[in-house]
Write an enzyme that holds these catalytic residues in place. Structure first.
Site, PDB file in Angstrom:
ATOM      1  N   THR A 186       0.834  -1.189   0.000  1.00 48.05           N
ATOM      2  CA  THR A 186       0.000   0.000   0.000  1.00 48.05           C
ATOM      3  C   THR A 186       0.875   1.248   0.000  1.00 48.05           C
ATOM      4  O   THR A 186       1.999   1.231   0.493  1.00 48.05           O
ATOM      5  CB  THR A 186      -0.906   0.036   1.240  1.00 48.05           C
ATOM      6  OG1 THR A 186      -0.074   0.124   2.410  1.00 48.05           O
ATOM      7  CG2 THR A 186      -1.769  -1.207   1.335  1.00 48.05           C
ATOM      8  N   GLU A 330      -5.991  -3.344  -1.444  1.00 43.00           N
ATOM      9  CA  GLU A 330      -6.529  -4.493  -0.708  1.00 43.00           C
ATOM     10  C   GLU A 330      -7.672  -5.197  -1.428  1.00 43.00           C
ATOM     11  O   GLU A 330      -8.091  -6.282  -1.001  1.00 43.00           O
ATOM     12  CB  GLU A 330      -7.011  -4.042   0.673  1.00 43.00           C
ATOM     13  CG  GLU A 330      -5.891  -3.656   1.622  1.00 43.00           C
ATOM     14  CD  GLU A 330      -5.496  -2.196   1.558  1.00 43.00           C
ATOM     15  OE1 GLU A 330      -4.846  -1.707   2.495  1.00 43.00           O
ATOM     16  OE2 GLU A 330      -5.843  -1.523   0.548  1.00 43.00           O
ATOM     17  N   LYS A 440     -15.547  17.823  10.379  1.00 47.19           N
ATOM     18  CA  LYS A 440     -16.642  17.814  11.358  1.00 47.19           C
ATOM     19  C   LYS A 440     -16.796  19.218  11.927  1.00 47.19           C
ATOM     20  O   LYS A 440     -15.985  19.675  12.717  1.00 47.19           O
ATOM     21  CB  LYS A 440     -16.337  16.798  12.464  1.00 47.19           C
ATOM     22  CG  LYS A 440     -16.090  15.386  11.952  1.00 47.19           C
ATOM     23  CD  LYS A 440     -15.719  14.435  13.076  1.00 47.19           C
ATOM     24  CE  LYS A 440     -15.388  13.051  12.550  1.00 47.19           C
ATOM     25  NZ  LYS A 440     -14.111  13.018  11.795  1.00 47.19           N
ATOM     26  N   TRP A 445     -21.157  16.837   9.356  1.00 45.62           N
ATOM     27  CA  TRP A 445     -20.037  16.404   8.507  1.00 45.62           C
ATOM     28  C   TRP A 445     -20.069  17.177   7.194  1.00 45.62           C
ATOM     29  O   TRP A 445     -21.115  17.324   6.551  1.00 45.62           O
ATOM     30  CB  TRP A 445     -20.131  14.918   8.210  1.00 45.62           C
ATOM     31  CG  TRP A 445     -19.750  14.048   9.371  1.00 45.62           C
ATOM     32  CD1 TRP A 445     -19.615  14.427  10.678  1.00 45.62           C
ATOM     33  CD2 TRP A 445     -19.453  12.652   9.333  1.00 45.62           C
ATOM     34  NE1 TRP A 445     -19.256  13.368  11.448  1.00 45.62           N
ATOM     35  CE2 TRP A 445     -19.149  12.256  10.664  1.00 45.62           C
ATOM     36  CE3 TRP A 445     -19.421  11.702   8.327  1.00 45.62           C
ATOM     37  CZ2 TRP A 445     -18.812  10.945  10.984  1.00 45.62           C
ATOM     38  CZ3 TRP A 445     -19.092  10.397   8.640  1.00 45.62           C
ATOM     39  CH2 TRP A 445     -18.788  10.022   9.954  1.00 45.62           C
TER      40      TRP A 445
END
Length: 542
Positions: A186, A330, A440, A445
């Site tokens: 990754t 992944e 936030k 949000w």
């Protein structure tokens, strides 16, 4: 239990290239080489060379299970390594050369690579980290004897010399289909990179699923040019899906600028391509500046990060269909692909663009869940948001060399992607944000992706990033960091006014900053950690 009476034939990557060589033997593989010239070969010729490579690997003393690293661009020799290494029972470990040298050294050592194969481009990079990778037994330069470099690297070998005189047929081992064939680390922005180990079974199943009509929609009539690098999640599986379908393959090498890509598109009749938004932004700007239009290209797959709606619209104006897709290292990587359904025929232009801007719906083979903080499924109404979970035969079940890596999800048996999303009744997913990037403010949000997409829709804006800064009253407030197009004046007040009517007033950034450039990860995504640091710790001018 009554068993079926089917043959027990393992799913192995060698079966893909064997099929291409038998039934698409004269289909071309075209590569822009590091050395300069365009190289042409066919699936039939590649099959012979892959078998010679398998003999050469055995001659180097490599054994099943050994990791073989690659530092290479998209090209025919890299394709040969995919099949020669994996088919021999070894693991083809593709390494991202855009990472920092210390990260590359860490990855090589963590994987315990026995041998490295490198393009000429990366010989200086390896010279710089040679003391840190002393465990590597040999380094093979992917070129011919004429172009071999003078180098201080020990045990330096020539790829073409290794293949010379090798037998043209190889007795491939009958491997268990769950045997590892690929390894990719990754490019995370925090902590050390983590290794995802792909199996033959996962690679073949992913290649089949990604070929479906509602995904890449590949056939032997197509010509595919993967811009996404072969060192990044197996170029989204194209080195498997293209031969599986008998597609002509075109590899761009190291030249990914607009002029070079356009030249290959036109000269080779490319119909399908795939890459991240940053590459397509450069191509679209080049096409506009040079008043050019692709004549054979019909579909471009865009993933890696959210594709701005304005980019989809610009491709549509050129007659090119955009396949918005989602995936990660992944997930091999494809999990979502955005193809409209029959019921979407006749949509208005605005509704069609809104649908195309979503990341897509699950392709067969992977399951998705969207859950709240307690792990309960949220309504599939396209409005309720939650954390995205995924599972399936080409989804990572644990990281290589990390004993506790299976505990990476809050729900057993599911992989937590780190995305905050909505999903509608048809399964179309809209990424609201990464869990670590959502802003936030006042208990609500704010999606950084929404703020960025609106900004880049302004004709004067080339690129934009939205991040949070602490705020005593609201907890966090959005900061917009903007790169303008050359020669395009724009004030913060004018850009703030551009948001009016597009988002709630409290979502509009009240802090807009202009910079000359933005930092990116090794795979072309905005590097939010560095951008937050720019915002929180600005450097004095001059």
């Amino acid at each position: 239990m009554l068993r079926g009476l089917m043959m027990d034939a393992p799913l192995l990557v060698t079966s893909i290239l064997r099929h291409a060589a038998l039934y698409h033997a004269d289909t071309e593989i075209v590569s822009r080489t590091v050395e300069g010239p365009i190289h042409r070969t066919t699936y039939g010729e590649a099959w012979v060379r892959v078998q010679k490579l398998a003999h050469a690997l055995a001659g180097l003393g490599l054994k099943p299970g050994d990791r073989v690293g690659t530092l290479a661009w998209n090209g025919y020799r890299h394709l040969e390594l995919y099949y020669g290494v994996g088919g021999s029972g070894m693991v083809c470990h593709t390494i991202n050369p855009r990472l920092f040298p210390e990260q590359i050294a860490y990855i090589i050592n963590h994987a315990d690579d026995a041998v490295l194969f490198t393009d000429l481009t990366f010989v200086p990079l390896l010279e710089g980290i040679a003391p840190e990778i002393a465990g590597v037994k040999a380094i093979v330069v992917m070129t011919d004897a004429e172009h071999m470099p003078a180098s201080s690297l020990p045990n330096l070998l020539c790829y073409e010399t290794l293949l010379e005189g090798q037998p043209e047929s190889f007795d491939w081992p009958e491997l268990d289909e769950n045997t590892a064939c690929g390894l990719c680390y990754t490019s995370g922005t925090t902590g050390n990179p983590k290794g995802v180990m792909y199996s033959h079974r996962s690679a073949v199943l992913h290649g089949l699923a990604s070929s479906l009509p509602d995904v890449f929609n590949l056939s032997s009539r197509d010509c595919v040019l993967p811009v996404v690098p072969m060192f990044h999640v197996n170029a989204w599986g194209v080195p498997y899906s293209a031969p599986l379908n008998g597609c002509k393959l075109v590899f761009p090498g190291a030249k990914l600028d607009g002029a070079s890509l356009y030249e290959l598109f036109e000269s080779e009749g490319v119909t399908n391509t795939a890459g991240v938004p940053t590459v397509w932004l450069a191509l679209l700007n080049w096409l506009d500046a040079n008043r050019k239009k692709p004549t054979t290209l019909r579909k471009v797959a865009i993933g890696g990060s959210a594709c701005p709606p304005v980019m989809i619209q610009r491709f549509r104006e050129l007659g090119v269909e955009v396949l918005h897709a989602w995936g990660m290292t992944e997930t091999s990587p494809l999990g979502l692909a955005n193809t409209p359904k029959k019921k979407h025929d006749g949509q208005s232009a605005d509704d069609s663009l809104a649908l195309a801007s979503k990341q897509g719906r699950p392709i067969f083979g992977v399951q998705f869940r969207v859950v709240d903080g307690a792990g309960n499924d949220v309504p599939r109404d396209g409005k309720a948001f939650g954390r995205m979970m995924v599972r399936g035969p080409w989804v990572c079940g644990g990281y290589y060399g990390l004993a506790d890596s299976a505990a990476h999800a809050s729900l057993p048996g599911w992989f937590e992607t780190g995305d905050v999303v909505t999903m509608d009744a048809d399964g179309y997913v809209q990424i609201v944000d990464r869990t670590k990037d959502v802003i936030k403010s006042g208990g609500e949000w704010i999606s950084s992706i929404d703020l960025e997409n609106i900004a880049v829709a302004h004709p004067a804006v080339q690129e934009a990033a939205a991040v949070a800064r602490p705020d005593e009253k609201w907890g966090e407030r959005p900061v917009l960091v903007v790169v303008l197009k050359p020669g395009q004046p724009l004030t913060a007040q004018e850009l703030a006014a551009f948001y009016e009517g597009k988002v709630a007033k409290w979502c509009i950034p009240d802090d807009i900053r202009f910079v000359e450039s933005l930092p990116h990860t090794a795979t072309g995504k905005l590097l939010k950690t560095a951008i937050r640091d720019m915002v929180l710790h600005p450097q004095p001018a001059g």
